[in-house]
Scaffold this motif. Structure first.
Motif, PDB file in Angstrom:
ATOM      1  N   THR A 207       0.830  -1.209   0.000  1.00  0.00           N
ATOM      2  CA  THR A 207       0.000   0.000   0.000  1.00  0.00           C
ATOM      3  C   THR A 207       0.861   1.254   0.000  1.00  0.00           C
ATOM      4  O   THR A 207       0.491   2.270  -0.594  1.00  0.00           O
ATOM      5  CB  THR A 207      -0.943   0.005   1.220  1.00  0.00           C
ATOM      6  OG1 THR A 207      -0.180  -0.212   2.429  1.00  0.00           O
ATOM      7  CG2 THR A 207      -2.003  -1.088   1.101  1.00  0.00           C
ATOM      8  N   PHE A 210       1.780   2.008  -3.564  1.00  0.00           N
ATOM      9  CA  PHE A 210       0.659   2.625  -4.288  1.00  0.00           C
ATOM     10  C   PHE A 210       0.492   4.098  -3.917  1.00  0.00           C
ATOM     11  O   PHE A 210       0.162   4.928  -4.769  1.00  0.00           O
ATOM     12  CB  PHE A 210      -0.632   1.868  -4.006  1.00  0.00           C
ATOM     13  CG  PHE A 210      -0.748   0.567  -4.759  1.00  0.00           C
ATOM     14  CD1 PHE A 210       0.008   0.321  -5.891  1.00  0.00           C
ATOM     15  CD2 PHE A 210      -1.626  -0.413  -4.336  1.00  0.00           C
ATOM     16  CE1 PHE A 210      -0.106  -0.864  -6.596  1.00  0.00           C
ATOM     17  CE2 PHE A 210      -1.758  -1.603  -5.032  1.00  0.00           C
ATOM     18  CZ  PHE A 210      -0.982  -1.830  -6.161  1.00  0.00           C
ATOM     19  N   PRO A 214       1.317   6.843  -7.600  1.00  0.00           N
ATOM     20  CA  PRO A 214      -0.092   6.770  -8.005  1.00  0.00           C
ATOM     21  C   PRO A 214      -0.289   6.261  -9.435  1.00  0.00           C
ATOM     22  O   PRO A 214      -1.307   5.629  -9.734  1.00  0.00           O
ATOM     23  CB  PRO A 214      -0.590   8.211  -7.844  1.00  0.00           C
ATOM     24  CG  PRO A 214       0.649   9.053  -7.810  1.00  0.00           C
ATOM     25  CD  PRO A 214       1.714   8.207  -7.204  1.00  0.00           C
ATOM     26  N   LYS A 217      -0.230   2.593  -9.170  1.00  0.00           N
ATOM     27  CA  LYS A 217      -1.502   2.161  -8.579  1.00  0.00           C
ATOM     28  C   LYS A 217      -2.600   2.110  -9.631  1.00  0.00           C
ATOM     29  O   LYS A 217      -3.336   1.116  -9.731  1.00  0.00           O
ATOM     30  CB  LYS A 217      -1.907   3.123  -7.454  1.00  0.00           C
ATOM     31  CG  LYS A 217      -3.255   2.814  -6.829  1.00  0.00           C
ATOM     32  CD  LYS A 217      -3.687   3.892  -5.861  1.00  0.00           C
ATOM     33  CE  LYS A 217      -4.072   5.168  -6.594  1.00  0.00           C
ATOM     34  NZ  LYS A 217      -4.628   6.193  -5.673  1.00  0.00           N
ATOM     35  N   THR A 218      -2.712   3.165 -10.419  1.00  0.00           N
ATOM     36  CA  THR A 218      -3.752   3.210 -11.453  1.00  0.00           C
ATOM     37  C   THR A 218      -3.558   2.095 -12.468  1.00  0.00           C
ATOM     38  O   THR A 218      -4.530   1.433 -12.868  1.00  0.00           O
ATOM     39  CB  THR A 218      -3.731   4.577 -12.158  1.00  0.00           C
ATOM     40  OG1 THR A 218      -3.998   5.598 -11.197  1.00  0.00           O
ATOM     41  CG2 THR A 218      -4.794   4.641 -13.246  1.00  0.00           C
ATOM     42  N   LEU A 221      -4.528  -1.302 -10.751  1.00  0.00           N
ATOM     43  CA  LEU A 221      -5.969  -1.412 -10.556  1.00  0.00           C
ATOM     44  C   LEU A 221      -6.693  -1.565 -11.896  1.00  0.00           C
ATOM     45  O   LEU A 221      -7.660  -2.327 -12.004  1.00  0.00           O
ATOM     46  CB  LEU A 221      -6.497  -0.187  -9.809  1.00  0.00           C
ATOM     47  CG  LEU A 221      -6.082  -0.058  -8.337  1.00  0.00           C
ATOM     48  CD1 LEU A 221      -6.650   1.219  -7.740  1.00  0.00           C
ATOM     49  CD2 LEU A 221      -6.553  -1.264  -7.538  1.00  0.00           C
ATOM     50  N   SER A 315     -12.479  -0.866  -8.915  1.00  0.00           N
ATOM     51  CA  SER A 315     -11.174  -0.235  -8.717  1.00  0.00           C
ATOM     52  C   SER A 315     -11.267   0.948  -7.764  1.00  0.00           C
ATOM     53  O   SER A 315     -10.396   1.151  -6.909  1.00  0.00           O
ATOM     54  CB  SER A 315     -10.603   0.234 -10.058  1.00  0.00           C
ATOM     55  OG  SER A 315     -10.103  -0.849 -10.795  1.00  0.00           O
ATOM     56  N   ALA A 319      -9.370   1.344  -4.184  1.00  0.00           N
ATOM     57  CA  ALA A 319      -8.504   2.503  -3.936  1.00  0.00           C
ATOM     58  C   ALA A 319      -8.828   3.185  -2.610  1.00  0.00           C
ATOM     59  O   ALA A 319      -7.937   3.741  -1.957  1.00  0.00           O
ATOM     60  CB  ALA A 319      -8.623   3.489  -5.093  1.00  0.00           C
ATOM     61  N   ILE A 322      -6.722   1.755   0.390  1.00  0.00           N
ATOM     62  CA  ILE A 322      -5.258   1.702   0.397  1.00  0.00           C
ATOM     63  C   ILE A 322      -4.662   2.493   1.553  1.00  0.00           C
ATOM     64  O   ILE A 322      -3.844   1.988   2.323  1.00  0.00           O
ATOM     65  CB  ILE A 322      -4.713   2.197  -0.961  1.00  0.00           C
ATOM     66  CG1 ILE A 322      -5.052   1.168  -2.046  1.00  0.00           C
ATOM     67  CG2 ILE A 322      -3.208   2.431  -0.888  1.00  0.00           C
ATOM     68  CD1 ILE A 322      -4.691   1.610  -3.450  1.00  0.00           C
ATOM     69  N   ARG A 323      -5.070   3.756   1.727  1.00  0.00           N
ATOM     70  CA  ARG A 323      -4.504   4.562   2.816  1.00  0.00           C
ATOM     71  C   ARG A 323      -4.908   4.016   4.177  1.00  0.00           C
ATOM     72  O   ARG A 323      -4.098   3.981   5.112  1.00  0.00           O
ATOM     73  CB  ARG A 323      -4.941   6.019   2.682  1.00  0.00           C
ATOM     74  CG  ARG A 323      -4.291   6.937   3.717  1.00  0.00           C
ATOM     75  CD  ARG A 323      -4.870   8.338   3.661  1.00  0.00           C
ATOM     76  NE  ARG A 323      -4.451   9.064   2.489  1.00  0.00           N
ATOM     77  CZ  ARG A 323      -3.356   9.822   2.428  1.00  0.00           C
ATOM     78  NH1 ARG A 323      -2.572   9.928   3.480  1.00  0.00           N
ATOM     79  NH2 ARG A 323      -3.062  10.472   1.322  1.00  0.00           N
ATOM     80  N   HIS A 326      -2.798   1.139   5.003  1.00  0.00           N
ATOM     81  CA  HIS A 326      -1.386   1.499   5.211  1.00  0.00           C
ATOM     82  C   HIS A 326      -1.153   2.110   6.591  1.00  0.00           C
ATOM     83  O   HIS A 326      -0.137   1.811   7.231  1.00  0.00           O
ATOM     84  CB  HIS A 326      -0.937   2.487   4.129  1.00  0.00           C
ATOM     85  CG  HIS A 326       0.522   2.802   4.176  1.00  0.00           C
ATOM     86  ND1 HIS A 326       1.492   1.882   3.825  1.00  0.00           N
ATOM     87  CD2 HIS A 326       1.198   3.929   4.547  1.00  0.00           C
ATOM     88  CE1 HIS A 326       2.687   2.431   3.966  1.00  0.00           C
ATOM     89  NE2 HIS A 326       2.542   3.667   4.410  1.00  0.00           N
TER      90      HIS A 326
END
Length: 374
Positions: A207, A210, A214, A217-218, A221, A315, A319, A322-323, A326
């Motif tokens: 995470t 990601f 970014p 990450k995109t 996903l 997706s 998303a 993720i934060r 983390h």
């Protein structure tokens, strides 16, 4: 595989340790910062400002007296707590949506009538630690270095798991020999710390990658579940005029997303940018940095766009987690404590791995010179 794991660990182990320790500190960022500035904490029993509070406009007026440039933007945090009102002032050439731009951190009294603290971002302890953790104090290039280093760290974890994977007895592979020599004890400590935390370390490092990258990450996903929904970028209908109050903008946003919890109010500078309200919709796992937004015309109060993660695709849903995964906020206090403790594991792995390697090398040297390892 063991040799690859060893040299990758020795070369990036300190960086992994640094990211882990700074990440642990950031789990309780707000609480530690408050403890470091006890004089700032006043009237904590004051009710937290909400959707209808007049304190927002009073704080904005106070801030605009201190920073009178009409092209400066503001962002106010609605943390759901009483006490001081936390805000960010973005000087000209930066917008309130650019959260990593140069900015002043400002704290207003609970009634919004006076400023009780001003610090530049990166100029006080916790923001410096944040910048160290997120981008190694090197802005965007440092962020990319930290992100791609995370990919290598994942590879370190994978090679360690492969090197440890038992070829025979699982009981022996998981054993800790108390009466063994120091070198064997170090090995057992290293393997048990790594195996015991492996799954969560994978999650934290993945995470983190990601968040730092970014674009990656995109791409991931999109490959797994389709392209995530993009946030809208609406503009106010006019470029000049009298800006509406925060209270009016909040009223429009609340009608557009009833049942949501307000977390941030981005107040635009003069121009065409709209108000942007960051809102935690039911089901969004992150209380402080949720992923839903309402955009309001800064002159008419008309809702220009809504980004509601509940209407997003798979997706977009992934998303949003993720934060929260983390920083441990997904598990409330227990999750945050777990994230804090796990931040010390990389240092423990580096120390035990390094000491085991050094003692093993010393034993080999003695053997070559004397023909005995004793």
């Amino acid at each position: 595989m063991r040799r690859l794991h060893l040299w990758l660990g020795l070369s990036l182990g300190l960086l992994f340790s640094l990211l882990g320790l700074t990440g642990s500190a950031l789990v309780f960022y707000i609480e530690i910062d408050a403890a470091l500035h006890p004089a700032q904490v006043v009237e904590t029993e004051a009710p937290a400002p909400d959707w209808s509070a007049s304190k927002w406009d009073r704080a904005l007026a106070t801030g605009r007296v201190r920073w009178s440039d009409p092209v400066g933007a503001w962002s106010f945090e609605a943390d759901g707590q009483g006490g001081d009102i936390a805000a960010r002032y973005y000087p000209p050439a930066h917008g309130a949506g650019h959260h990593h731009a140069e900015r002043e951190m400002v704290w207003f009294s609970p009634d919004g009538a006076r400023i009780v603290r001003i610090d530049p971002w990166g100029g006080y302890a916790m923001s410096w630690i944040y910048e160290l953790h997120a981008n190694l104090l090197a802005a965007e290039p440092g962020r990319r270095v930290a992100g791609w280093s995370g990919v290598v760290i994942l590879f370190i974890l994978v090679t360690g798991l492969i090197a440890w994977w038992p070829r025979g007895s699982w009981r022996k592979a998981l054993a800790f020999k108390r009466g063994a020599g120091s070198m064997r004890r170090l090995y057992d400590l290293h393997k048990l710390a790594g195996v015991g935390s492996m799954a969560v370390l994978f999650l934290l490092v993945g995470t983190g990658i990601f968040l730092a990258l970014p674009d990656v990450k995109t791409d991931v996903l999109t490959a797994v579940a389709g392209a995530p929904d993009q946030q809208p970028d609406p503009q106010s209908a006019a470029a000049t005029g009298k800006q509406i109050s925060i209270a009016q903008a909040l009223a429009s946003a609340r009608r557009a997303m009833p049942g949501g919890t307000l977390t941030f109010i981005d107040v635009p500078a003069a121009g065409t940018d709209p108000f942007r309200m960051r809102i935690q919709a039911p089901g969004d796992p992150h209380r402080r940095f949720p992923s839903s937004f309402v955009y309001v015309d800064q002159y008419t109060g008309r809702v220009l766009a809504i980004h509601d993660v509940r209407r997003g695709n798979t997706s977009t849903t992934i998303a949003t987690w993720i934060r929260a995964l983390h920083d441990g906020s997904v598990g409330n206090l227990a999750g945050r404590i777990l994230a804090l403790l796990l931040g010390f594991v990389p240092l423990a792995l580096f120390i035990t791995g390094f000491l085991h390697w050094r003692r093993r090398n010393a034993a080999r040297t003695r053997y070559r010179s004397t023909g005995s390892i004793s």
